[in-house]
Motif scaffolding. Structure first.
Motif: not given
Length: 64
Positions: A1-11
């Motif tokens: 469930m993860n898009k690329s993010s500069s802050v969040i690696k995974s949720s």
């Protein structure tokens, strides 16, 4: 469930909680925030969604 993010690696939802691993290496569990897993993953900006809807709205526990 993860898009690329500069802050969040995974949720990841864990029961009723939401586990968020940040790019900096720390992981927190947000108690009662599991319902935000999908909206967070689908947000145009995961960092902005997290700040607006999760960070100060749910108790957090540092995992690592």
């Amino acid at each position: 469930m993860n898009k690329s993010s500069s802050v969040i690696k995974s949720s990841t939802p864990i029961g009723n909680d939401l586990r968020i691993e940040f790019v900096g290496g720390k992981t927190y569990d947000y108690a009662g925030a599991a319902s935000h897993a999908r909206p967070l993953a689908e947000a145009a900006s995961q960092g902005r969604y997290f700040l607006a809807n999760v960070k100060d709205a749910f108790p957090a526990s540092l995992r690592s």
